[in-house]
Scaffold this motif. Structure first.
Motif, PDB file in Angstrom:
ATOM      1  N   PRO A 234     -11.124   9.600  -7.509  1.00 57.03           N
ATOM      2  CA  PRO A 234      -9.905  10.396  -7.320  1.00 57.03           C
ATOM      3  C   PRO A 234      -9.291  10.922  -8.611  1.00 57.03           C
ATOM      4  O   PRO A 234      -8.490  11.861  -8.579  1.00 57.03           O
ATOM      5  CB  PRO A 234      -8.958   9.413  -6.608  1.00 57.03           C
ATOM      6  CG  PRO A 234      -9.507   8.058  -6.893  1.00 57.03           C
ATOM      7  CD  PRO A 234     -10.969   8.210  -7.045  1.00 57.03           C
ATOM      8  N   ASP A 235      -9.658  10.329  -9.773  1.00 56.86           N
ATOM      9  CA  ASP A 235      -9.069  10.782 -11.035  1.00 56.86           C
ATOM     10  C   ASP A 235      -9.832  11.952 -11.649  1.00 56.86           C
ATOM     11  O   ASP A 235      -9.496  12.399 -12.750  1.00 56.86           O
ATOM     12  CB  ASP A 235      -9.013   9.614 -12.027  1.00 56.86           C
ATOM     13  CG  ASP A 235     -10.386   9.014 -12.312  1.00 56.86           C
ATOM     14  OD1 ASP A 235     -11.268   9.126 -11.437  1.00 56.86           O
ATOM     15  OD2 ASP A 235     -10.577   8.431 -13.392  1.00 56.86           O
ATOM     16  N   GLU A 236     -10.860  12.468 -10.981  1.00 55.77           N
ATOM     17  CA  GLU A 236     -11.651  13.586 -11.493  1.00 55.77           C
ATOM     18  C   GLU A 236     -11.359  14.852 -10.690  1.00 55.77           C
ATOM     19  O   GLU A 236     -11.051  14.789  -9.502  1.00 55.77           O
ATOM     20  CB  GLU A 236     -13.143  13.271 -11.397  1.00 55.77           C
ATOM     21  CG  GLU A 236     -13.595  12.103 -12.245  1.00 55.77           C
ATOM     22  CD  GLU A 236     -15.051  11.735 -12.002  1.00 55.77           C
ATOM     23  OE1 GLU A 236     -15.708  11.290 -12.947  1.00 55.77           O
ATOM     24  OE2 GLU A 236     -15.527  11.891 -10.857  1.00 55.77           O
ATOM     25  N   ARG A 237     -11.498  15.996 -11.351  1.00 51.84           N
ATOM     26  CA  ARG A 237     -11.426  17.279 -10.634  1.00 51.84           C
ATOM     27  C   ARG A 237     -12.794  17.504  -9.990  1.00 51.84           C
ATOM     28  O   ARG A 237     -13.753  17.871 -10.664  1.00 51.84           O
ATOM     29  CB  ARG A 237     -11.095  18.422 -11.586  1.00 51.84           C
ATOM     30  CG  ARG A 237      -9.734  18.352 -12.259  1.00 51.84           C
ATOM     31  CD  ARG A 237      -9.574  19.516 -13.223  1.00 51.84           C
ATOM     32  NE  ARG A 237     -10.631  19.511 -14.232  1.00 51.84           N
ATOM     33  CZ  ARG A 237     -10.952  20.556 -14.997  1.00 51.84           C
ATOM     34  NH1 ARG A 237     -10.317  21.707 -14.837  1.00 51.84           N
ATOM     35  NH2 ARG A 237     -11.914  20.467 -15.892  1.00 51.84           N
ATOM     36  N   ALA A 238     -12.865  17.275  -8.698  1.00 51.73           N
ATOM     37  CA  ALA A 238     -14.156  17.292  -8.020  1.00 51.73           C
ATOM     38  C   ALA A 238     -14.354  18.579  -7.236  1.00 51.73           C
ATOM     39  O   ALA A 238     -13.436  19.095  -6.596  1.00 51.73           O
ATOM     40  CB  ALA A 238     -14.276  16.101  -7.070  1.00 51.73           C
ATOM     41  N   ALA A 262     -10.919  17.425  -2.869  1.00 47.30           N
ATOM     42  CA  ALA A 262     -11.941  18.182  -3.597  1.00 47.30           C
ATOM     43  C   ALA A 262     -11.878  19.639  -3.178  1.00 47.30           C
ATOM     44  O   ALA A 262     -11.356  19.979  -2.106  1.00 47.30           O
ATOM     45  CB  ALA A 262     -13.334  17.613  -3.317  1.00 47.30           C
ATOM     46  N   ALA A 263     -12.403  20.494  -4.038  1.00 43.37           N
ATOM     47  CA  ALA A 263     -12.504  21.921  -3.741  1.00 43.37           C
ATOM     48  C   ALA A 263     -13.928  22.246  -3.318  1.00 43.37           C
ATOM     49  O   ALA A 263     -14.876  21.554  -3.684  1.00 43.37           O
ATOM     50  CB  ALA A 263     -12.114  22.746  -4.958  1.00 43.37           C
ATOM     51  N   ALA A 264     -14.061  23.307  -2.537  1.00 40.51           N
ATOM     52  CA  ALA A 264     -15.394  23.790  -2.150  1.00 40.51           C
ATOM     53  C   ALA A 264     -15.903  24.755  -3.215  1.00 40.51           C
ATOM     54  O   ALA A 264     -15.133  25.567  -3.736  1.00 40.51           O
ATOM     55  CB  ALA A 264     -15.325  24.474  -0.796  1.00 40.51           C
ATOM     56  N   ALA A 265     -17.191  24.651  -3.536  1.00 42.78           N
ATOM     57  CA  ALA A 265     -17.810  25.537  -4.535  1.00 42.78           C
ATOM     58  C   ALA A 265     -19.010  26.232  -3.910  1.00 42.78           C
ATOM     59  O   ALA A 265     -19.892  25.574  -3.360  1.00 42.78           O
ATOM     60  CB  ALA A 265     -18.227  24.749  -5.767  1.00 42.78           C
ATOM     61  N   LEU A 287      -9.405  24.837   2.988  1.00 43.38           N
ATOM     62  CA  LEU A 287      -9.958  24.158   1.817  1.00 43.38           C
ATOM     63  C   LEU A 287      -9.765  25.018   0.575  1.00 43.38           C
ATOM     64  O   LEU A 287      -9.954  26.238   0.638  1.00 43.38           O
ATOM     65  CB  LEU A 287     -11.461  23.913   1.992  1.00 43.38           C
ATOM     66  CG  LEU A 287     -11.927  23.111   3.206  1.00 43.38           C
ATOM     67  CD1 LEU A 287     -13.449  23.082   3.246  1.00 43.38           C
ATOM     68  CD2 LEU A 287     -11.371  21.713   3.158  1.00 43.38           C
ATOM     69  N   PRO A 288      -9.410  24.437  -0.555  1.00 41.41           N
ATOM     70  CA  PRO A 288      -9.444  25.217  -1.802  1.00 41.41           C
ATOM     71  C   PRO A 288     -10.886  25.629  -2.072  1.00 41.41           C
ATOM     72  O   PRO A 288     -11.801  24.804  -1.997  1.00 41.41           O
ATOM     73  CB  PRO A 288      -8.921  24.233  -2.858  1.00 41.41           C
ATOM     74  CG  PRO A 288      -9.039  22.876  -2.244  1.00 41.41           C
ATOM     75  CD  PRO A 288      -8.970  23.048  -0.769  1.00 41.41           C
TER      76      PRO A 288
END
Length: 600
Positions: A234-238, A262-265, A287-288
């Motif tokens: 949770p502490d990472e930008r995933a 998390a964001a979708a890529a 979703l972002p």
């Protein structure tokens, strides 16, 4: 860049300076050095700062470096996990490695016995190349590093031919003679000038079990959820990859069920099926979404990206994937970690089921595999006449030897899937994985030991019917079944996907216009043929037909020129072959510069 380890002679400092100059490191890299007093060992682990590198000493005898990550539910520090693994390994030997889930390379130096041990993870996600020569024992994750260090190294022509004809060198071969690649799930021991390699991980097949289907599905569902959660912090930008296919949707079903932040890529052409479906899902579920549009690629960067791709992947990645370089840079600017869907094919692989049908016609595993991976370069009989004459039978023999060696591990159909795991995943994907780690920390839930073992309890026919994928999605987040799935650039409804997939395949193969009207087809993820025709003509003519071209020394010049003229004259589409030739030429130029001491 990436991870470099080597064992050299007294002049190791000069060699190290040469290596640093050639490999273009910068301030974003960190390193750990292992140089025990009284030993000839000089080992360096180097990588981007987001890749953990730990160093521990145990009992004042064992010195160890761990590059990469071991995944655990308790999320303790990597140094503590490293120390615990070392204790287990000393107590139980290779069994400790076979129970360790992660993407890593482990080095252990035994000071008392003057022995060196190197192990990779069960799937071989990080590559390891080594050379045992009279002037020293050398090892490195990147072959380009060894090419910089080794004196009088030569090309292995059979490995180059295998790359052109199959797409990858076989059975541990590399582009350099006397340099071997450590197989996935292996332990290397070096002592007194001798190397011994043993396999600690040999996947077995257990689908003859009488356990009911639903019981097996529940087990694999729980294990997949655990695999995703172990790789999320949770502490990472995933970012979690999102495409139009099944594999990334599995990860998202768990992420949405567990409430992971998390964001979708997504990457692809703006009107491709992958991009259209991903945008529908992101919008519908709020979703972002970070979408990288391949339509906007600046064409003038094509040569630079192609050369960078080949350099960073040791010439193993196909040159047609050059567009992932700007995509990974895009991810690097926005995220700390990418949770990717690579490896999902291991749970839906259809090669074994296809082979069982063809086996009835008398086709052997090696013949099936040879045909399955055959590239256009082999079919142009006038292009590489010497290679075809010298290496066709040795390549077939290598395939035959592989299937003979693995005969205790299952039926011929099972070993087709094993070949995919050990040769394709253990080679081509590890090149991509190492490439990714130049830009972003990448974690792969499908490469999980317990999950993989559970997946082996499903027969090829059950995997072909996508029982695992459908069960996990429908149990974790049923709303994802409302969105279509991509198959060969078609957007097919989730319900009835298997039947529609057959129709789509028949439409493309037999050109059935009546079926095509009932299915929606989109532009490809990236139209390589159009891009090459618009932007690659001058680059390829100059590169492949120049007086100093390396490919021209192995290919017939007139046949090569004919292929270029046919393609850019519009008479025949040779896109796949031209990208193969581009990759070969760049690979040869890269290693030729390194072997002759020129700067990159």
């Amino acid at each position: 860049g990436g991870f470099i380890l080597y064992n050299v002679r007294k002049d190791w400092r000069d060699l190290f300076r040469r290596l640093q100059s050639a490999m273009r490191w910068d301030d974003d890299y960190h390193q750990r050095e292992l140089a025990p007093a009284g030993s000839q060992l000089r080992a360096f682990a180097m990588g981007r700062r987001f890749i953990p590198i730990s160093k521990v000493t145990f009992d004042n005898r064992y010195h160890s470096i761990l590059f990469g990550e071991i995944y655990a539910q308790n999320k303790t520090g990597q140094e503590d996990i490293h120390r615990a693994l070392l204790r287990r390994w000393l107590a139980s030997g290779a069994q400790a490695l076979s129970e360790t889930d992660g993407a890593f390379l482990l080095l252990v130096w035994d000071d008392a016995e003057q022995k060196l041990f190197i192990a990779n993870d069960a799937f071989g996600l990080f590559p390891l190349n080594y050379a045992n020569r009279p002037d020293g024992f050398f090892f490195a994750s990147q072959l380009t590093a060894l090419a910089t260090l080794l004196n009088r190294a030569e090309f292995d022509e059979q490995a180059l031919a295998e790359r052109m004809f199959l797409g990858f060198p076989l059975n541990g071969r590399t582009y350099l003679k006397d340099v071997r690649r450590l197989p996935p799930g292996s332990l290397l021991e070096f002592r007194d000038g001798h190397v011994n390699v043993s396999r600690y991980f040999r996947p077995m097949y257990d689908y003859q079990t009488r356990r009911p289907l639903q019981e097996r599905l529940r087990a694999v569902e729980q294990l997949f959820a655990s695999a995703v959660q172990k790789r999320y912090r949770p502490d990472e930008r995933a970012a979690i990859a999102l495409s139009g296919g099944f594999d990334t949707r599995l990860i998202w079903s768990v992420a949405l069920n567990k409430g992971l932040d998390a964001a979708a890529a997504t990457h692809g052409a703006s009107r491709s099926a992958d991009m259209v479906i991903a945008r529908q899902i992101a919008a519908g579920l709020k979703l972002p979404h970070s979408a990288f549009d391949l339509d906007a690629l600046p064409a003038q960067q094509f040569p630079d990206w192609s050369e960078e791709l080949i350099r960073m992947s040791d010439g193993l990645m196909p040159a047609s994937a050059f567009f992932i370089i700007p995509y990974y840079r895009f991810l690097q600017q926005n995220f700390d970690v990418l949770i990717d869907g690579a490896g999902g094919a291991l749970y839906r692989r259809q090669h074994a089921a296809t082979f069982e049908w063809q086996q009835k016609r008398g086709l052997s595993p090696e013949s099936f595999t040879f045909r399955l991976f055959l590239k256009p370069a082999f079919k142009h009989r006038d292009l590489f006449p010497a290679w075809k004459q010298d290496f066709t039978e040795p390549i077939r023999q290598e395939l035959s030897d592989y299937f003979t060696r693995t005969s205790p591990l299952g039926a011929p159909a099972d070993r087709i899937d094993l070949f995919y795991l050990q040769q394709i995943v253990g080679l081509l994907y590890s090149a991509d994985f190492l490439l990714q780690t130049h830009f972003i920390n990448c974690r792969e839930p499908f490469y999980d030991l317990q999950l993989f073992a559970a997946g082996r309890t499903f027969s090829p026919q059950e995997r072909k019917k996508l029982f695992i994928h459908r069960h996990i999605i429908e149990r974790n987040f049923p709303a994802l079944t409302e969105y279509p799935l991509e198959f060969q650039d078609y957007a097919l409804p989730y319900r009835g996907f298997l039947w529609k997939r057959m129709t789509a395949a028949a439409t493309d193969r037999f050109h059935l216009p009546f079926a095509g009207r009932r299915l929606q087809k989109f532009p490809p993820l990236f139209d390589q043929a159009a891009f090459l025709r618009r932007h690659g003509r001058d680059y390829l003519f100059d590169l492949l037909l120049a007086s100093g071209a390396q490919t021209g020394r192995r290919a017939a010049p007139k046949a090569l020129e004919k292929i270029l003229n046919e393609h850019f004259g519009g008479t025949t589409d040779h896109t796949g072959l031209l990208f193969q030739l581009l990759g070969l030429e760049l690979t040869l130029r890269l290693f030729n510069r390194l072997l002759t001491g020129s700067k990159l």
